[in-house]
Motif scaffolding. Structure first.
Motif, PDB file in Angstrom:
ATOM      1  N   PRO A 108      -5.555  -7.016   5.525  1.00  0.00           N
ATOM      2  CA  PRO A 108      -4.917  -6.341   4.396  1.00  0.00           C
ATOM      3  C   PRO A 108      -3.582  -6.995   4.053  1.00  0.00           C
ATOM      4  O   PRO A 108      -2.796  -7.290   4.947  1.00  0.00           O
ATOM      5  CB  PRO A 108      -4.708  -4.895   4.874  1.00  0.00           C
ATOM      6  CG  PRO A 108      -5.121  -4.856   6.295  1.00  0.00           C
ATOM      7  CD  PRO A 108      -5.823  -6.117   6.641  1.00  0.00           C
ATOM      8  N   ASN A 109      -3.370  -7.255   2.753  1.00  0.00           N
ATOM      9  CA  ASN A 109      -2.121  -7.924   2.362  1.00  0.00           C
ATOM     10  C   ASN A 109      -1.481  -7.225   1.169  1.00  0.00           C
ATOM     11  O   ASN A 109      -1.313  -7.817   0.119  1.00  0.00           O
ATOM     12  CB  ASN A 109      -2.379  -9.390   2.058  1.00  0.00           C
ATOM     13  CG  ASN A 109      -3.406  -9.586   0.951  1.00  0.00           C
ATOM     14  OD1 ASN A 109      -4.101  -8.654   0.570  1.00  0.00           O
ATOM     15  ND2 ASN A 109      -3.505 -10.783   0.433  1.00  0.00           N
ATOM     16  N   PRO A 110      -1.098  -5.948   1.319  1.00  0.00           N
ATOM     17  CA  PRO A 110      -0.420  -5.283   0.204  1.00  0.00           C
ATOM     18  C   PRO A 110       0.902  -5.984  -0.080  1.00  0.00           C
ATOM     19  O   PRO A 110       1.508  -6.543   0.825  1.00  0.00           O
ATOM     20  CB  PRO A 110      -0.185  -3.864   0.716  1.00  0.00           C
ATOM     21  CG  PRO A 110      -0.169  -3.998   2.194  1.00  0.00           C
ATOM     22  CD  PRO A 110      -1.133  -5.105   2.516  1.00  0.00           C
ATOM     23  N   PHE A 111       1.313  -5.952  -1.349  1.00  0.00           N
ATOM     24  CA  PHE A 111       2.621  -6.516  -1.695  1.00  0.00           C
ATOM     25  C   PHE A 111       3.699  -5.588  -1.163  1.00  0.00           C
ATOM     26  O   PHE A 111       3.486  -4.385  -1.051  1.00  0.00           O
ATOM     27  CB  PHE A 111       2.766  -6.637  -3.214  1.00  0.00           C
ATOM     28  CG  PHE A 111       1.749  -7.529  -3.842  1.00  0.00           C
ATOM     29  CD1 PHE A 111       1.461  -8.773  -3.302  1.00  0.00           C
ATOM     30  CD2 PHE A 111       1.060  -7.129  -4.978  1.00  0.00           C
ATOM     31  CE1 PHE A 111       0.515  -9.601  -3.885  1.00  0.00           C
ATOM     32  CE2 PHE A 111       0.117  -7.954  -5.564  1.00  0.00           C
ATOM     33  CZ  PHE A 111      -0.162  -9.187  -5.015  1.00  0.00           C
ATOM     34  N   PRO A 112       4.877  -6.128  -0.883  1.00  0.00           N
ATOM     35  CA  PRO A 112       5.967  -5.259  -0.413  1.00  0.00           C
ATOM     36  C   PRO A 112       6.567  -4.461  -1.567  1.00  0.00           C
ATOM     37  O   PRO A 112       7.761  -4.491  -1.794  1.00  0.00           O
ATOM     38  CB  PRO A 112       6.966  -6.246   0.190  1.00  0.00           C
ATOM     39  CG  PRO A 112       6.673  -7.531  -0.468  1.00  0.00           C
ATOM     40  CD  PRO A 112       5.245  -7.539  -0.860  1.00  0.00           C
ATOM     41  N   LYS A 113       5.724  -3.780  -2.284  1.00  0.00           N
ATOM     42  CA  LYS A 113       6.160  -2.944  -3.401  1.00  0.00           C
ATOM     43  C   LYS A 113       5.620  -1.548  -3.157  1.00  0.00           C
ATOM     44  O   LYS A 113       4.920  -1.311  -2.183  1.00  0.00           O
ATOM     45  CB  LYS A 113       5.590  -3.479  -4.713  1.00  0.00           C
ATOM     46  CG  LYS A 113       5.990  -4.892  -5.054  1.00  0.00           C
ATOM     47  CD  LYS A 113       5.255  -5.337  -6.303  1.00  0.00           C
ATOM     48  CE  LYS A 113       5.610  -6.756  -6.673  1.00  0.00           C
ATOM     49  NZ  LYS A 113       7.023  -6.956  -6.943  1.00  0.00           N
ATOM     50  N   THR A 161       3.442  -1.152   2.297  1.00  0.00           N
ATOM     51  CA  THR A 161       3.412  -1.623   3.678  1.00  0.00           C
ATOM     52  C   THR A 161       3.632  -0.489   4.670  1.00  0.00           C
ATOM     53  O   THR A 161       3.479  -0.685   5.863  1.00  0.00           O
ATOM     54  CB  THR A 161       4.493  -2.693   3.887  1.00  0.00           C
ATOM     55  OG1 THR A 161       5.668  -2.278   3.197  1.00  0.00           O
ATOM     56  CG2 THR A 161       4.052  -4.018   3.348  1.00  0.00           C
TER      57      THR A 161
ATOM     58  N   ASP B 343      -0.149 -14.791   2.961  1.00  0.00           N
ATOM     59  CA  ASP B 343      -1.080 -13.765   2.462  1.00  0.00           C
ATOM     60  C   ASP B 343      -0.663 -13.188   1.125  1.00  0.00           C
ATOM     61  O   ASP B 343      -1.491 -12.889   0.278  1.00  0.00           O
ATOM     62  CB  ASP B 343      -1.076 -12.547   3.397  1.00  0.00           C
ATOM     63  CG  ASP B 343      -1.746 -12.826   4.686  1.00  0.00           C
ATOM     64  OD1 ASP B 343      -2.063 -13.990   4.909  1.00  0.00           O
ATOM     65  OD2 ASP B 343      -1.945 -11.874   5.454  1.00  0.00           O
ATOM     66  N   LEU B 344       0.657 -12.953   0.985  1.00  0.00           N
ATOM     67  CA  LEU B 344       1.142 -12.297  -0.229  1.00  0.00           C
ATOM     68  C   LEU B 344       0.917 -13.210  -1.425  1.00  0.00           C
ATOM     69  O   LEU B 344       0.504 -12.772  -2.487  1.00  0.00           O
ATOM     70  CB  LEU B 344       2.629 -11.966  -0.105  1.00  0.00           C
ATOM     71  CG  LEU B 344       2.982 -10.952   0.965  1.00  0.00           C
ATOM     72  CD1 LEU B 344       4.457 -10.639   0.918  1.00  0.00           C
ATOM     73  CD2 LEU B 344       2.179  -9.686   0.759  1.00  0.00           C
ATOM     74  N   VAL B 362       6.410 -11.586  -6.847  1.00  0.00           N
ATOM     75  CA  VAL B 362       6.096 -11.291  -5.443  1.00  0.00           C
ATOM     76  C   VAL B 362       7.023 -12.036  -4.484  1.00  0.00           C
ATOM     77  O   VAL B 362       7.667 -11.436  -3.629  1.00  0.00           O
ATOM     78  CB  VAL B 362       4.625 -11.624  -5.127  1.00  0.00           C
ATOM     79  CG1 VAL B 362       4.329 -11.412  -3.663  1.00  0.00           C
ATOM     80  CG2 VAL B 362       3.709 -10.761  -5.983  1.00  0.00           C
ATOM     81  N   GLU B 459      12.419  -5.784  -0.679  1.00  0.00           N
ATOM     82  CA  GLU B 459      11.031  -5.375  -0.479  1.00  0.00           C
ATOM     83  C   GLU B 459      10.638  -5.925   0.880  1.00  0.00           C
ATOM     84  O   GLU B 459      10.433  -7.110   1.045  1.00  0.00           O
ATOM     85  CB  GLU B 459      10.163  -5.971  -1.579  1.00  0.00           C
ATOM     86  CG  GLU B 459      10.523  -5.412  -2.947  1.00  0.00           C
ATOM     87  CD  GLU B 459       9.573  -5.878  -4.042  1.00  0.00           C
ATOM     88  OE1 GLU B 459       8.878  -6.869  -3.820  1.00  0.00           O
ATOM     89  OE2 GLU B 459       9.538  -5.227  -5.082  1.00  0.00           O
ATOM     90  N   THR B 460      10.565  -5.070   1.860  1.00  0.00           N
ATOM     91  CA  THR B 460      10.270  -5.570   3.202  1.00  0.00           C
ATOM     92  C   THR B 460       8.782  -5.864   3.314  1.00  0.00           C
ATOM     93  O   THR B 460       7.958  -5.161   2.757  1.00  0.00           O
ATOM     94  CB  THR B 460      10.642  -4.557   4.280  1.00  0.00           C
ATOM     95  OG1 THR B 460      10.184  -3.293   3.841  1.00  0.00           O
ATOM     96  CG2 THR B 460      12.129  -4.516   4.509  1.00  0.00           C
ATOM     97  N   TYR B 461       8.477  -6.923   4.043  1.00  0.00           N
ATOM     98  CA  TYR B 461       7.074  -7.296   4.149  1.00  0.00           C
ATOM     99  C   TYR B 461       6.562  -7.262   5.575  1.00  0.00           C
ATOM    100  O   TYR B 461       5.543  -7.822   5.899  1.00  0.00           O
ATOM    101  CB  TYR B 461       6.812  -8.664   3.515  1.00  0.00           C
ATOM    102  CG  TYR B 461       7.756  -9.740   3.953  1.00  0.00           C
ATOM    103  CD1 TYR B 461       7.648 -10.324   5.201  1.00  0.00           C
ATOM    104  CD2 TYR B 461       8.776 -10.170   3.114  1.00  0.00           C
ATOM    105  CE1 TYR B 461       8.511 -11.305   5.595  1.00  0.00           C
ATOM    106  CE2 TYR B 461       9.644 -11.155   3.512  1.00  0.00           C
ATOM    107  CZ  TYR B 461       9.507 -11.720   4.745  1.00  0.00           C
ATOM    108  OH  TYR B 461      10.366 -12.699   5.137  1.00  0.00           O
ATOM    109  N   GLU B 462       7.307  -6.612   6.480  1.00  0.00           N
ATOM    110  CA  GLU B 462       6.831  -6.603   7.866  1.00  0.00           C
ATOM    111  C   GLU B 462       5.525  -5.812   7.956  1.00  0.00           C
ATOM    112  O   GLU B 462       5.394  -4.769   7.360  1.00  0.00           O
ATOM    113  CB  GLU B 462       7.855  -5.965   8.794  1.00  0.00           C
ATOM    114  CG  GLU B 462       8.987  -6.913   9.144  1.00  0.00           C
ATOM    115  CD  GLU B 462      10.064  -6.903   8.060  1.00  0.00           C
ATOM    116  OE1 GLU B 462      10.255  -5.847   7.461  1.00  0.00           O
ATOM    117  OE2 GLU B 462      10.661  -7.969   7.817  1.00  0.00           O
TER     118      GLU B 462
END
Ligand SMILES: Nc1ncnc2c1ncn2[C@@H]1O[C@H](COP(=O)(O)OP(=O)(O)OP(=O)(O)O)[C@@H](O)[C@H]1O
Ligand SMILES: [Mg+2]
Lengths: 272, 462
Positions: A108-113, A161, B343-344, B362, B459-462
């Motif tokens: 799974p790769n949801p955007f950090p939004k 996320t 991935d993003l 993004v 926008e955190t991506y952890e």
């Protein structure tokens, strides 16, 4: 859990196929990952790709929407026809192709939004909504179809996320179907899900079949049997055989297929 | 003497480490094979003993050194014959003690009186006694520590946990040091700035529009009256920093995007280290570049277009500073972009987004904290830059926002007010500290705002 979505399937020819591939080879640098794959994927049906790990299922999937282009050193040869048009034709617009062929990734790769913005991403960039209300409607509909809406309806502004792994995967499915692609490529969409969430996704897949053409990679024989009408078995980069799911599972023509679906390894096979 | 003492402490600690480790190895050898014989591996036992030998001795030596001087001075003053100290002010007594110290160390500037010579002999004797006493006490403490630590070594002793505790204590000490440095800077700035504000009212400093700090420091010198309105100076800093950022932020960000998204790996491998080298060039060299190339070019262009251009223009300094800080922005932004999971990017491209949409919607938002960090670092470099401004923009505080005029900046004025005739009781010198204090507060505020913005939009991506 054992309901079957099998329906009557007729053998197909290239004419009826949504996607047909002819002699597809994929190379990662000097290493060849796929060898001459010829496969017809029928319209409005679910095609399952099965095979041992590393056999090239994801590679084949990425060749269809040209995501292999983003990997340095990857090269695709042969023809992949989408509605009779070669997707590797230099005049074809790859951005438009990817809008028509949606993809759900293995991880799974949801955007950090926010959850809302994740689903609204596609409709926004493709200008699918004329107003905020219309956009919200698309988002809610997509979340509902992915079986996630009830769980997140109170926190659409929370980051995507912050969801659990299984919820994230359903969010990615909602994101992919929000743009109403013609084809949906799903790479093990249920590998991180519990049985109930898996059942929701499988029902969704069966429902989507009416409007979409779906290709799904799965490691679960049961899942392939439950959701797909056709199955293709890959081994070491080659397409070994494909056909109606019922036939592949009941009377496989090839020995390797039978060994794989019954879970036997080559060593356990009785001598000839 | 002190040097030998510290060497001795180090040598003893080393010996303690070896002893502790050897002891632990002995009982490790006694254990059955295949199973850990002790809670900790031998090196931890060694380190534990070394810590007990070295750290208390070190602390004691430092404290002793700090306390010894004042104590001896007090004793010395009391032992002086009353006729020598009668009617002396504390400052004069200090002077006398300093003279005695100099005589004792053999640095005789003028013939000394017999009383001073006698006192110096006493001082030398006492110092020697003090040194020997300290040596003995420290040695005893080390032996005591070794005995105490060795007595606890058993196979079940948790040396590893203890060493961990000592290490975390050390780390706390180090971070405390950073904090103490900041506090020290503030205190010293505030102290001198308060002295300045006693001479020049804060209102005049903060809102005055004329800056002419060249006042007479000695009677008879010919100089201006002096005016300490800091507004033109801060305006100069603002103007030059704004020019530098306006040039560096777009160029730096776009070059980072290019490096990350479009450049071939081979180009990247060459270009990135070159950018980073650019960041390491001394600013004097940039200053040369500014006077010899940029300023004349701007002047020629300006004259051609019929604009009055000063030979030292804010524009020249700002552009060169901008060039200097581009590497900070682009290199840090590139690192931040690279840290965004692949991935993003794939997810966005697979939705049918173009690479540019993927970047703006993004990747850049996800990399925002790192990018903002780079921009803030660059901004503080721009605000603090002195050399390039001295060389390219000038020293005269002009009340202007015209980039073609000559301006000066806060840091430049700090330097110019501090060099030359200095005395810490006239406003010219003290003005430097007031400027420094305000600059410090401004950069602190900028950093705080920056951090708040990042926290709001990240926008955190952890
Ligand atoms: N980016 C890449 N670079 C180099 N080789 C790759 C890359 N991606 C895949 N491969 C190789 O291509 C072959 C097929 O990989 P692929 O990911 O398609 O397998 P898969 O069938 O999806 O496996 P799994 O079921 O484990 O996901 C493997 O041998 C793999 O090592
Ligand atoms: Mg895979």
């Amino acid at each position: 859990m054992n309901q079957s979505f099998q329906t009557h399937v007729a053998p197909i020819g290239a004419a009826a196929a949504k996607i047909s591939t002819r002699g597809v080879d994929v190379f990662y640098g000097p290493k060849q990952a796929l060898f001459g794959v010829d496969l017809d994927i029928p319209r409005n049906q679910v095609t399952a790709l099965i095979g041992p790990s590393g056999c090239g299922k994801s590679t084949f999937l990425r060749a269809i929407n040209r995501m292999n282009d983003t990997i340095a050193g990857a090269r695709v040869e042969g023809e992949i026809l989408l509605d009779g048009e070669n997707v590797y034709d230099p005049v074809l617009d790859v951005v438009e192709l990817r809008a028509r062929v949606g993809m759900v990734f293995q991880k799974p790769n949801p955007f950090p939004k926010s959850i809302f913005e994740n689903v609204a991403y596609g409709p926004r960039i493709h200008g699918m909504a004329r107003s905020r209300a219309e956009l919200a409607e698309i988002v809610v509909r997509s979340l509902r179809r992915a079986g996630l809406f009830e769980e997140v309806k109170d926190r659409l502004d929370a980051p995507g996320t912050s969801l659990s792994g299984g919820q994230q995967q359903r969010l990615c499915i909602a994101r992919a179907i929000a743009t109403r692609p013609e084809v949906l490529l799903m790479d093990e969409p249920a590998s991180a899900l519990d049985p109930i969430a898996t059942a929701v996704i499988e029902e969704l897949i069966d429902e989507l079949r009416a409007n979409y053409t779906i290709v799904i990679v799965t490691h679960s024989m049961q899942q392939a049997a439950r959701v797909s009408q056709r199955t293709a078995f890959f081994h070491l980069g080659r397409l070994i055989e494909d056909g109606p799911t019922a036939e592949i599972f009941s009377t496989p023509r090839r020995r390797q297929t039978e060994d794989y679906i019954t879970g036997r390894s080559a060593a356990q096979r009785p001598g000839p | 003497m002190t040097g030998y003492l510290f060497l001795t402490i180090i040598a003893f600690s080393l010996a303690a480490f070896l002893t502790g480790r050897a002891a632990a190895r002995r009982f490790a050898a006694e254990g059955r094979s295949g199973r850990p014989a002790a809670h900790s591996v031998p090196a931890y036992h060694g380190a534990f003993v070394a810590i007990w030998v070295g750290i208390p001795a070190l602390i004691l030596a430092l404290l002793w050194r700090a306390a010894e001087g004042p104590v001896i001075d007090r004793l010395l003053a009391r032992a002086l014959p009353p006729e020598m100290t009668a009617g002396l002010s504390p400052a004069a007594l200090d002077l006398l003690l300093t003279e005695i110290h100099h005589v004792a160390e053999g640095r005789i500037l003028a013939p000394a009186s017999p009383g001073v010579i006698e006192a110096a002999a006493r001082l030398a004797a006492w110092s020697r006694i003090g040194d020997v006493a300290m040596f003995v006490v420290v040695l005893a403490l080390m032996l005591l520590g070794a005995w105490f630590a060795c007595a606890r070594l058993t196979p079940r002793f948790r040396a590893r946990t203890r060493v961990e505790g000592a290490l975390s204590g050390l780390m706390i000490l180090c971070s405390g040091l950073a904090l103490a440095t900041t506090l020290g800077i503030i205190v010293s700035l505030v102290h001198e700035a308060v002295a300045f504000f006693r001479l020049v009212p804060p209102g005049e400093f903060l809102f005055g529009l004329v800056w002419e700090p060249q006042i007479a420091t000695r009677p008879g010198q010919i100089a201006a009256e002096g005016a300490f309105g800091a507004v033109p100076v801060f305006l100069g800093t603002l103007l030059i920093s704004a020019i530098a950022m306006a040039f560096a932020v777009p160029v730096g960000l776009l070059s980072a995007v290019y490096l990350h998204e479009y450049a071939s790996p081979r180009f990247r491998r060459v270009a990135k280290p070159m950018l980073e080298i650019l960041a390491g060039v001394p600013t004097v060299v940039y200053g040369f570049f500014a006077i010899l190339v940029v300023a004349p070019a701007i002047r020629t262009t300006g004259t051609m277009m019929g604009l009055a251009t000063s030979p030292n223009s804010a524009l020249a300094a700002g552009l060169v500073i901008g060039g200097m800080i581009i590497p900070f922005i682009s290199s840090l932004a590139d690192d931040a972009l690279r840290a965004v999971p692949r991935d993003l990017r794939d997810g966005s491209l697979a939705m049918g987004a173009t690479p540019a949409e993927t970047m703006t919607r993004v990747l850049l938002p996800a990399a925002l904290p790192g990018i903002a960090g780079g921009i803030l670092l660059a901004l503080s470099r721009a605000i603090g830059e002195t050399m390039i401004v001295v060389m390219a923009a000038g020293l005269i505080a002009t009340m202007t926002l015209n980039p073609l005029d000559s301006v000066t900046t806060v840091t430049v004025q700090i330097v110019t007010t501090l060099v030359g005739d200095t005395a810490f009781d006239n406003p010219k010198t003290l003005a430097a500290f007031a400027l420094g204090l305000v600059l410090f507060l401004v950069t602190l505020a900028l950093n705080t705002i920056g951090v708040a913005i990042v926290r709001r939009y990240r926008e955190t991506y952890e």
